[in-house]
Structure formats: structure tokens, C-alpha cells
Design a protein around this motif. Sequence first.
Motif, mmCIF file in Angstrom:
data_model
loop_
_atom_site.group_PDB
_atom_site.id
_atom_site.type_symbol
_atom_site.label_atom_id
_atom_site.label_comp_id
_atom_site.label_asym_id
_atom_site.label_seq_id
_atom_site.Cartn_x
_atom_site.Cartn_y
_atom_site.Cartn_z
ATOM 1 N N ASP A 150 0.837 -1.207 0.000
ATOM 2 C CA ASP A 150 0.000 0.000 0.000
ATOM 3 C C ASP A 150 0.868 1.251 0.000
ATOM 4 O OD1 ASP A 150 -2.305 -1.478 0.001
ATOM 5 O OD2 ASP A 150 -2.658 -1.307 2.165
ATOM 6 N N GLU A 151 1.957 1.215 0.757
ATOM 7 C CA GLU A 151 2.892 2.344 0.806
ATOM 8 C C GLU A 151 3.514 2.561 -0.570
ATOM 9 O OE1 GLU A 151 5.002 5.514 2.460
ATOM 10 O OE2 GLU A 151 3.342 4.342 3.300
ATOM 11 N N TRP A 152 3.889 1.474 -1.226
ATOM 12 C CA TRP A 152 4.487 1.549 -2.560
ATOM 13 C C TRP A 152 3.468 2.057 -3.580
ATOM 14 C CZ3 TRP A 152 8.878 2.162 -4.725
ATOM 15 C CH2 TRP A 152 9.154 1.753 -6.026
ATOM 16 N N GLY A 180 14.703 6.886 6.513
ATOM 17 C CA GLY A 180 15.089 6.055 7.646
ATOM 18 C C GLY A 180 14.226 4.818 7.679
ATOM 19 N N GLY A 181 14.769 3.718 8.215
ATOM 20 C CA GLY A 181 14.013 2.477 8.197
ATOM 21 C C GLY A 181 13.672 2.108 6.763
ATOM 22 N N LYS A 182 12.375 1.883 6.498
ATOM 23 C CA LYS A 182 11.923 1.615 5.125
ATOM 24 C C LYS A 182 11.082 2.772 4.593
ATOM 25 C CE LYS A 182 9.954 -2.332 6.063
ATOM 26 N NZ LYS A 182 9.205 -3.597 5.909
ATOM 27 N N LYS A 183 11.166 3.930 5.247
ATOM 28 C CA LYS A 183 10.348 5.080 4.883
ATOM 29 C C LYS A 183 10.959 5.829 3.699
ATOM 30 C CE LYS A 183 7.173 8.289 5.330
ATOM 31 N NZ LYS A 183 5.771 8.045 4.919
ATOM 32 N N LEU A 184 10.228 5.859 2.596
ATOM 33 C CA LEU A 184 10.675 6.593 1.409
ATOM 34 C C LEU A 184 9.854 7.862 1.235
ATOM 35 C CD1 LEU A 184 10.987 3.683 -1.204
ATOM 36 C CD2 LEU A 184 12.880 4.932 -0.150
ATOM 37 N N SER A 185 10.527 8.924 0.822
ATOM 38 C CA SER A 185 9.832 10.139 0.400
ATOM 39 C C SER A 185 10.189 10.369 -1.064
ATOM 40 C CB SER A 185 10.248 11.340 1.254
ATOM 41 O OG SER A 185 11.641 11.570 1.134
ATOM 42 N N GLN A 186 9.577 11.366 -1.688
ATOM 43 C CA GLN A 186 9.822 11.594 -3.103
ATOM 44 C C GLN A 186 10.104 13.062 -3.406
ATOM 45 O OE1 GLN A 186 8.003 8.565 -5.976
ATOM 46 N NE2 GLN A 186 6.228 9.278 -4.842
ATOM 47 N N ALA A 187 10.790 13.280 -4.522
ATOM 48 C CA ALA A 187 11.093 14.635 -4.989
ATOM 49 C C ALA A 187 10.989 14.647 -6.512
ATOM 50 C CB ALA A 187 12.494 15.046 -4.537
ATOM 51 N N ASP A 188 11.075 15.835 -7.081
ATOM 52 C CA ASP A 188 10.984 15.963 -8.533
ATOM 53 C C ASP A 188 12.292 15.543 -9.202
ATOM 54 O OD1 ASP A 188 8.333 16.898 -8.537
ATOM 55 O OD2 ASP A 188 9.005 18.939 -8.067
ATOM 56 N N TYR A 189 12.235 15.428 -10.521
ATOM 57 C CA TYR A 189 13.388 14.952 -11.290
ATOM 58 C C TYR A 189 14.619 15.832 -11.121
ATOM 59 C CZ TYR A 189 10.488 11.504 -13.707
ATOM 60 O OH TYR A 189 9.677 10.423 -13.992
ATOM 61 N N ASP A 190 14.416 17.111 -10.819
ATOM 62 C CA ASP A 190 15.555 18.034 -10.706
ATOM 63 C C ASP A 190 16.135 18.094 -9.295
ATOM 64 O OD1 ASP A 190 13.572 19.373 -9.348
ATOM 65 O OD2 ASP A 190 13.632 21.189 -10.567
#
Length: 280
Positions: A174-176, A191-201
Motif C-alpha cells: 500500500d505504501e508503494w 530512515g528504516g523503510k520510509k521513502l519520500s519523493q522529490a521531482d526529477y531536478d
Amino acid sequence: MLHIVFNEPDIAVLKQAIALDENLQGDVIQIKDDYAVGPLENIYLGEGKEARKNWWREVLAGGDYDGKADTDEVDDYKTIAELVGTMRRNEEEKIWIWAAQNKHDVSGYYWLLKYMQEFQGRVFILYLNNLPFINEKGQIFYPTWLSTIPAKEFLKAKKLARPITLSEFEVDPDEWAKLCSENKGVRLLEGGKKLSQADYDFYDEELKKFITADWQKASKIINQFLTKAKNTTGDAYILWRLKQMLAAGEYDVQGEIKNMKDFEVKAKTAQEVTSAENQN
């Protein structure tokens, strides 16, 4: 036993560890795509797979890895089909997923999980996050990549193997899925398995710090970024971002804008910047 890793250098060191312990005997399989960058929308459907492949074609075009996107060398879906077939034919077979604390391994783990759900109880995770190991000099260190761990230290790591829980098989996909729906270009590990996201730049501002008033090979700029920046990614991605900046006219360039060693880059002079602003 089937061992899964996410980086080519991990294969050699894990095979060395296997040679030291017969209880680890098994094939080592690599998931090759870097799911920490690029589009993820509809990644398990035909249109999403093709969109991602097209994106890689664009990123690699005219560079050091040109054409690699169209080879069978990186075909994780073929790898998964063979893996799932093996698991279905042999109900005694087990999978060990090896991951270190970096966005590349964690993103690969999340992508892989969808195909592992039917084998719950036979799939184990060895997530080496925030764990101390002894390096070749006898010093304690906290590895962010499996390949930096001496082979003999893997024999201790094997004790960490645990089945992926039913809860993880429910929550992690669900997180994915949430990350995939956001369809950003860069994944970052908090940290841990926590991913965040950012733009291509995301990496651009840091990359710019290594472009000076003197001519430098693109390969030198990229190498400095990879060795000195806090957050890094693959050299092919950074070469693509550098070319994007050059296409926007942000820097002076000489040579053929292809492979990293084919061209040089430097910052524009104040006079050039003023002239460009006046033209606009």
C-alpha cells in the motif's frame, strides 16, 4: 535457497560468503533496474512498463550507456517470471532478500514485494539497517551498501534473516502504491523503510556546486558529485541532468555532448550572463 540482491557489486561478496558457509548455498539473483529514480505510475501494467522503458531510453540516449534500455541485460520482469516459476515448482524453496539502508535497495524491495505475496512464509528479509559491522581494518562501521561488508561478516548477518510478516505484505504494498500514484521522479530514504519523493531536478542544485569557472570534463564534475554530495544517485542519471542544464543554456560547453569524457563544462562569465539576460 535463492538470494536476491539489488546491486551488481553485491553478487561477488555474497558468493564469497556462500563459499564460507554451506548453509547459505543457493543462486544469487539481481534485480537490476534502479527503482529509486524514474516514473512508477502503472508500473505493473503494460503501459507503465513501456513508459518507464521509454524514460530510460531518453536518459541513456547518446551517453555512456546508450542502447542499454533496449537490451535483455536489464529485464526484471523476465527475472521475476523465472523466479516465481521456480518457487511454484519447488514448494521447499525459500527466498532471502538482502537489502542495505539505501534508497536503491529499499525501492527495489518495495517493487519486488508484489510478486512475493503468494509465497508468504517462504520469503525472508535481511535488512541491514543501522547495524554495526567490522571492516577489513578491524574498525566498526555502519554499511549503507552490502558490497562494503567483508564476506566473513555476512555469516553474522545471516542470523538476521526473518520471514516477511503478513502485516508487511499488507502494509508495504500500500505504501508503494501510494508512491507510484504520486509519480514523482526521485525516491529518498528517510530512515528504516520510509521513502519520500522529490521531482526529477532534485539533484541539480547540488550538482551545480561542482561546476566552476574553469573547464572541466563532465566525468570529473559527475565524479566529484558522486564522492562528495550527501545524496547521490547513478552516474547515468546525473549525466542526463547535466545535459538538461546544458540544453537550457545555463553553462558553457565545448566538445561533443555524448559520453562523460567527450565534453567539458564551465560556468558562464558575468559578461555572458548579462548578455543572455539582455537578449531575453
